[in-house]
Design a protein around this motif. Sequence first.
Motif, mmCIF file in Angstrom:
data_model
loop_
_atom_site.group_PDB
_atom_site.id
_atom_site.type_symbol
_atom_site.label_atom_id
_atom_site.label_comp_id
_atom_site.label_asym_id
_atom_site.label_seq_id
_atom_site.Cartn_x
_atom_site.Cartn_y
_atom_site.Cartn_z
ATOM 1 N N THR A 165 1.369 -0.856 0.170
ATOM 2 C CA THR A 165 -0.150 -0.297 -0.174
ATOM 3 C C THR A 165 1.046 0.935 -0.039
ATOM 4 O OG1 THR A 165 0.134 0.020 2.300
ATOM 5 C CG2 THR A 165 -1.690 -1.368 0.342
ATOM 6 N N ASN A 179 0.420 4.242 -2.661
ATOM 7 C CA ASN A 179 -0.542 4.992 -3.167
ATOM 8 C C ASN A 179 0.210 6.226 -2.410
ATOM 9 O OD1 ASN A 179 -2.215 3.147 -3.275
ATOM 10 N ND2 ASN A 179 -2.896 2.819 -1.162
ATOM 11 N N TYR A 180 0.947 6.090 -1.606
ATOM 12 C CA TYR A 180 1.562 7.167 -1.647
ATOM 13 C C TYR A 180 2.804 8.008 -2.321
ATOM 14 C CZ TYR A 180 -1.078 5.326 2.568
ATOM 15 O OH TYR A 180 -2.625 5.574 3.176
ATOM 16 N N PRO A 190 -7.407 5.121 -0.694
ATOM 17 C CA PRO A 190 -7.249 4.455 -2.253
ATOM 18 C C PRO A 190 -6.420 5.534 -2.583
ATOM 19 C CG PRO A 190 -9.521 5.965 -2.048
ATOM 20 C CD PRO A 190 -9.238 5.687 -0.966
ATOM 21 N N PRO A 191 -5.479 5.303 -3.703
ATOM 22 C CA PRO A 191 -4.676 6.398 -4.297
ATOM 23 C C PRO A 191 -5.781 7.444 -5.241
ATOM 24 C CG PRO A 191 -5.332 4.241 -6.006
ATOM 25 C CD PRO A 191 -6.208 4.221 -4.216
ATOM 26 N N ALA A 207 2.996 11.162 -3.901
ATOM 27 C CA ALA A 207 1.357 11.600 -3.438
ATOM 28 C C ALA A 207 0.916 13.497 -3.574
ATOM 29 C CB ALA A 207 0.631 11.021 -2.761
ATOM 30 N N ASN A 266 -1.496 -0.736 -9.603
ATOM 31 C CA ASN A 266 -1.185 1.084 -9.298
ATOM 32 C C ASN A 266 -1.267 2.036 -10.289
ATOM 33 O OD1 ASN A 266 0.504 2.770 -8.475
ATOM 34 N ND2 ASN A 266 2.006 1.783 -8.862
ATOM 35 N N THR A 267 -2.147 3.042 -9.928
ATOM 36 C CA THR A 267 -2.392 3.323 -11.181
ATOM 37 C C THR A 267 -1.856 5.377 -11.276
ATOM 38 O OG1 THR A 267 -4.231 4.491 -9.464
ATOM 39 C CG2 THR A 267 -5.201 2.860 -9.869
ATOM 40 N N TYR A 268 -1.049 4.950 -10.946
ATOM 41 C CA TYR A 268 0.000 5.702 -11.591
ATOM 42 C C TYR A 268 0.965 5.618 -12.474
ATOM 43 C CZ TYR A 268 -1.867 7.198 -6.339
ATOM 44 O OH TYR A 268 -1.871 8.229 -5.514
#
Length: 238
Positions: free
Chosen positions: A25, A28-29, A95-96, A173, A234-236
Amino acid sequence: MSRGTQNVVLLLVGLSTAVMLVKGTYLNYVKPGLLPWLIAAALVLVVLGLVAVVRDLRQAAGADGEHDEHGHRHQPWLAWLLLIPIAMVAFVVPPPLDARGASPQAAVSAPQRRPFPPLPPGQAPTVSLPEAVMRAAADSANSLDGRSITLTGFTLHHPDGVDLGRVVIVCCAADAQLARVHLTGPGAAAATGYPDDTWLQIQGQIVSGSSRAADGFIPTMAVANVTRIDKPANTYAY
């Protein structure tokens, strides 16, 4: 806050970081390249916390016989409440960032044009959305002209149509920015039918000359094919 509470907080911060690393996780950051530094930080925090807690327990055991049995010890309950948000960081995962959490693409001056490497071979090679935006704005070799490419991102509706977007982070993020391309052509109608934040894989061609300063150097893509996909782990983009 007592010294004992400080040491427990230090230990819990290290353990929370370790839990995020094991569960993945942390993505996410921050970006994946920071993983070695996070591992080192978690190890240092856990070791320092354990050493401090063990030392305090030994000191407390030696001092028990010296206290008068009628003495009082006041427990700093308020300070212990600090442990709650620390524990939540590890076990309650936000969440991301999506399009609503990322900063809009900042207004930029005209980028310095330079030749980019050729695109990968193939009928429609996969290109990251941020790279496509950069090539459209600054590639003096015009490597996108006449080439079909494949982009992946989420839908963003606006009054004039629909865009494909991707949240880009450089370090973490906190510096997230939103990269996007306008969609047009026969496949854009299919993309319009999906709600916001729907993940799509699209094939098409970047319209030559569509990346202009007046529109924040957001290019336009003539879409030929649209495929709905599952949201990636991983959405980034980086």
